[in-house]
Design a protein around this motif. Sequence first.
Motif, short mmCIF file in Angstrom:
data_model
loop_
_atom_site.label_atom_id
_atom_site.label_comp_id
_atom_site.label_asym_id
_atom_site.label_seq_id
_atom_site.Cartn_x
_atom_site.Cartn_y
_atom_site.Cartn_z
N LEU A 141 -80.00 -36.17 -46.62
CA LEU A 141 -79.90 -34.75 -46.97
C LEU A 141 -79.51 -34.57 -48.43
O LEU A 141 -80.01 -33.66 -49.09
N LEU A 142 -78.64 -35.43 -48.93
CA LEU A 142 -78.26 -35.36 -50.35
C LEU A 142 -79.46 -35.64 -51.25
O LEU A 142 -79.68 -34.93 -52.24
N SER A 143 -80.27 -36.62 -50.88
CA SER A 143 -81.44 -36.93 -51.71
C SER A 143 -82.50 -35.84 -51.61
O SER A 143 -83.24 -35.61 -52.56
N ARG A 144 -82.56 -35.15 -50.49
CA ARG A 144 -83.56 -34.08 -50.32
C ARG A 144 -83.12 -32.75 -50.92
O ARG A 144 -83.93 -32.01 -51.47
N PHE A 145 -81.82 -32.42 -50.76
CA PHE A 145 -81.37 -31.07 -51.09
C PHE A 145 -80.31 -31.00 -52.18
O PHE A 145 -79.91 -29.90 -52.57
N GLY A 146 -79.87 -32.14 -52.68
CA GLY A 146 -78.98 -32.22 -53.83
C GLY A 146 -77.73 -31.35 -53.77
O GLY A 146 -76.95 -31.43 -52.83
N PHE A 182 -76.75 -29.34 -50.68
CA PHE A 182 -76.10 -30.11 -49.62
C PHE A 182 -74.64 -30.41 -49.99
O PHE A 182 -73.76 -30.35 -49.14
N GLU A 183 -74.37 -30.69 -51.25
CA GLU A 183 -72.99 -30.93 -51.68
C GLU A 183 -72.11 -29.71 -51.45
O GLU A 183 -70.98 -29.83 -50.97
N ARG A 184 -72.63 -28.53 -51.78
CA ARG A 184 -71.88 -27.30 -51.53
C ARG A 184 -71.62 -27.12 -50.04
O ARG A 184 -70.53 -26.73 -49.63
N TYR A 185 -72.63 -27.38 -49.25
CA TYR A 185 -72.50 -27.27 -47.79
C TYR A 185 -71.42 -28.23 -47.28
O TYR A 185 -70.56 -27.84 -46.48
N CYS A 186 -71.41 -29.46 -47.77
CA CYS A 186 -70.40 -30.45 -47.35
C CYS A 186 -69.00 -30.01 -47.74
O CYS A 186 -68.04 -30.23 -46.98
N ASN A 187 -68.85 -29.41 -48.91
CA ASN A 187 -67.54 -28.96 -49.36
C ASN A 187 -66.99 -27.84 -48.51
O ASN A 187 -65.77 -27.67 -48.40
N GLY A 188 -67.85 -27.06 -47.88
CA GLY A 188 -67.39 -25.92 -47.08
C GLY A 188 -67.43 -26.11 -45.58
O GLY A 188 -66.98 -25.25 -44.83
N THR A 189 -67.96 -27.25 -45.12
CA THR A 189 -68.12 -27.48 -43.68
C THR A 189 -67.64 -28.86 -43.30
O THR A 189 -68.01 -29.84 -43.94
N ASN A 204 -84.46 -39.53 -36.78
CA ASN A 204 -85.27 -40.53 -37.49
C ASN A 204 -86.50 -39.88 -38.15
O ASN A 204 -87.44 -40.56 -38.51
N ARG A 205 -86.45 -38.57 -38.32
CA ARG A 205 -87.53 -37.84 -39.00
C ARG A 205 -86.99 -37.19 -40.27
O ARG A 205 -85.80 -36.91 -40.38
N CYS A 206 -87.87 -36.89 -41.18
CA CYS A 206 -87.50 -36.27 -42.45
C CYS A 206 -87.17 -34.78 -42.26
O CYS A 206 -87.93 -34.05 -41.63
N SER A 207 -86.03 -34.36 -42.78
CA SER A 207 -85.65 -32.95 -42.72
C SER A 207 -86.46 -32.16 -43.74
O SER A 207 -86.61 -32.58 -44.88
N THR A 208 -86.94 -31.00 -43.31
CA THR A 208 -87.72 -30.17 -44.22
C THR A 208 -86.91 -29.00 -44.76
O THR A 208 -87.28 -28.42 -45.77
N HIS A 209 -85.82 -28.66 -44.08
CA HIS A 209 -84.96 -27.56 -44.52
C HIS A 209 -83.49 -27.93 -44.29
O HIS A 209 -83.17 -28.60 -43.31
N LEU A 210 -82.65 -27.45 -45.18
CA LEU A 210 -81.21 -27.62 -45.01
C LEU A 210 -80.72 -26.48 -44.12
O LEU A 210 -80.83 -25.31 -44.49
N VAL A 211 -80.21 -26.82 -42.96
CA VAL A 211 -79.78 -25.81 -41.99
C VAL A 211 -78.27 -25.64 -42.10
O VAL A 211 -77.52 -26.60 -41.92
N THR A 212 -77.85 -24.41 -42.40
CA THR A 212 -76.42 -24.11 -42.53
C THR A 212 -76.01 -22.92 -41.67
O THR A 212 -74.92 -22.39 -41.83
N SER A 213 -76.86 -22.55 -40.74
CA SER A 213 -76.56 -21.41 -39.87
C SER A 213 -76.27 -21.89 -38.45
O SER A 213 -76.35 -23.08 -38.16
N GLY A 214 -75.98 -20.95 -37.57
CA GLY A 214 -75.69 -21.31 -36.18
C GLY A 214 -74.47 -22.21 -36.11
O GLY A 214 -73.49 -22.01 -36.84
N PRO A 215 -74.49 -23.23 -35.26
CA PRO A 215 -73.33 -24.11 -35.15
C PRO A 215 -73.11 -24.96 -36.40
O PRO A 215 -72.02 -25.50 -36.59
N TYR A 216 -74.11 -25.02 -37.25
CA TYR A 216 -73.99 -25.78 -38.49
C TYR A 216 -73.06 -25.10 -39.49
O TYR A 216 -72.70 -25.69 -40.49
N ARG A 217 -72.67 -23.86 -39.22
CA ARG A 217 -71.65 -23.19 -40.03
C ARG A 217 -70.27 -23.78 -39.74
O ARG A 217 -69.40 -23.75 -40.58
N LEU A 218 -70.10 -24.31 -38.52
CA LEU A 218 -68.79 -24.79 -38.07
C LEU A 218 -68.62 -26.30 -38.23
O LEU A 218 -67.51 -26.77 -38.46
#
Length: 157
Positions: free
Chosen positions: A138-143, A146-153, A76-90
């Motif tokens: 995340l889409l509104s924050r990172f555009g 985030f779309e690229r991240y969704c396509n690969g994860t 319920n807090r605003c994300s400041t960074h798009l995290v794509t490392s660690g378990p977020y790669r999987l």
Amino acid sequence: MNAYRMKPLAFPWPPFIYGAAIAAAFMLQAYFPLAVAETNIWIARAAGGVLIASAIVLDVWAMRTLLDCHTTILPNRCSTHLVTSGPYRLTRNPIYLGYTLATAGIGLAVLNPWCILTAMIATGATSIVAVRREELHLLSRFGIDFERYCNGTARWI
């Protein structure tokens, strides 16, 4: 301003959804007991323990990754960074995946088959109540990033 840009949720629902799923499973087992075969109970309990341990490791790893990237853990807090490392790669939702594994693991460990069903229902409810709103945030924050991240994860696994 886009409402999703501020924060994805007004209240952190997922922990409560999974808590309610576990409570519902125990109530269902009390009122509508499902029989469990007496053979190889130790295998079910061991598998439950493995799922619970995996869930804890996954959740701690995901939370540690978020903290290392200087962004919030709370949904319920605003994300400041798009995290794509660690378990977020999987998976895009490792914390919620951990909750699901823990719910199913508890069911196996205490021989309550209702936990498997309620884990699936909690996953669906979390997708509807939280994941979709978080993804819009995340889409509104990172555009496009985030779309690229969704396509690969994958969303879950």
